[in-house]
Design a protein around this motif. Sequence first.
Motif, PDB file in Angstrom:
ATOM      1  N   THR A 261      18.214  -5.624  18.710  1.00 20.47           N
ATOM      2  CA  THR A 261      16.725  -5.391  18.974  1.00 20.47           C
ATOM      3  C   THR A 261      16.488  -6.397  19.909  1.00 20.47           C
ATOM      4  N   THR A 262      15.331  -5.943  21.017  1.00 23.50           N
ATOM      5  CA  THR A 262      14.396  -6.876  21.767  1.00 23.50           C
ATOM      6  C   THR A 262      13.217  -7.152  20.973  1.00 23.50           C
ATOM      7  N   VAL A 263      12.956  -8.070  20.972  1.00 23.72           N
ATOM      8  CA  VAL A 263      11.399  -8.550  20.305  1.00 23.72           C
ATOM      9  C   VAL A 263      10.409  -8.638  21.655  1.00 23.72           C
ATOM     10  N   LEU A 264       9.301  -7.449  21.717  1.00 19.29           N
ATOM     11  CA  LEU A 264       8.506  -7.652  22.649  1.00 19.29           C
ATOM     12  C   LEU A 264       7.447  -8.653  22.639  1.00 19.29           C
ATOM     13  N   PHE A 265       7.046  -9.201  21.342  1.00 22.11           N
ATOM     14  CA  PHE A 265       6.149  -9.905  21.232  1.00 22.11           C
ATOM     15  C   PHE A 265       6.355 -10.921  20.178  1.00 22.11           C
ATOM     16  N   ARG A 266       6.303 -12.316  20.325  1.00 18.38           N
ATOM     17  CA  ARG A 266       6.230 -13.362  19.298  1.00 18.38           C
ATOM     18  C   ARG A 266       4.956 -14.303  19.232  1.00 18.38           C
ATOM     19  N   VAL A 267       4.637 -14.691  18.113  1.00 17.41           N
ATOM     20  CA  VAL A 267       3.369 -15.690  18.065  1.00 17.41           C
ATOM     21  C   VAL A 267       4.106 -16.792  17.097  1.00 17.41           C
TER      22      VAL A 267
ATOM     23  N   ALA B 260      -2.166  -3.687  22.644  1.00 15.56           N
ATOM     24  CA  ALA B 260      -2.801  -2.981  21.536  1.00 15.56           C
ATOM     25  C   ALA B 260      -1.818  -2.979  20.408  1.00 15.56           C
ATOM     26  N   VAL B 261      -0.639  -2.945  20.498  1.00 15.36           N
ATOM     27  CA  VAL B 261       0.234  -2.835  19.479  1.00 15.36           C
ATOM     28  C   VAL B 261       0.233  -4.110  18.760  1.00 15.36           C
ATOM     29  N   ASN B 262       0.452  -5.338  19.430  1.00 10.70           N
ATOM     30  CA  ASN B 262       0.632  -6.394  18.779  1.00 10.70           C
ATOM     31  C   ASN B 262      -0.487  -7.748  18.709  1.00 10.70           C
TER      32      ASN B 262
ATOM     33  N   ASP C 299      -3.210  -6.652  28.642  1.00 14.32           N
ATOM     34  CA  ASP C 299      -4.200  -5.604  28.930  1.00 14.32           C
ATOM     35  C   ASP C 299      -5.516  -5.884  28.233  1.00 14.32           C
ATOM     36  N   SER C 300      -6.364  -4.835  28.267  1.00  8.26           N
ATOM     37  CA  SER C 300      -7.611  -5.244  27.731  1.00  8.26           C
ATOM     38  C   SER C 300      -7.911  -5.553  26.177  1.00  8.26           C
ATOM     39  N   SER C 301      -6.845  -5.270  25.440  1.00  8.36           N
ATOM     40  CA  SER C 301      -6.624  -5.316  24.017  1.00  8.36           C
ATOM     41  C   SER C 301      -6.532  -7.140  23.998  1.00  8.36           C
TER      42      SER C 301
END
Length: 111
Positions: free
Chosen positions: A3-9, A30-32, A62-64
Motif C-alpha cells: 500500500t502507498t501512504v498518501l500522507f505522513r506527519v 480534506a481526508v488527512n 487544497d483549501s482544507s
Amino acid sequence: MATTVLFRVEASHETASAAAVIRCVGELDAVNCDGLCEAVRSSLTCDLSAIRLDLTGVTFFDSSGIQCLVECHQAAAKLGVNLEIATSPIVERVLGLVGFRAATGSRPSQE
C-alpha cells in the motif's frame, strides 16, 4: 500487495531552540488535514518558541490545507509562538494565490 501512504506527519522537538518541528509528506487534503492540525495542537506549549512546519514534501494542497494552516497560525499566535512554514512549490503557489502570507504576516522558512 503493497500500500502507498498518501500522507505522513512526523513531529519532533528541538530542545536547543525550544521549537517543535512537524514534517509532512504527500497529499494534504480534506481526508488527512486533521493529522497535521492535531500534531500542531499537541505540540503547542507555553514554553515553545516556534513551530516549524516543513511542507517541502507536500505534493498536493487544497483549501482544507489552507484552513488547517489558518487554524495553526491562530492557535500559535494565542500563545505567542512563531509559526514558520517551509513549503514545496505547489504549497507556496497556493498560499500566494490566497494571500496567506500577507494576511498572517508569515514569511517562508529559511530552511
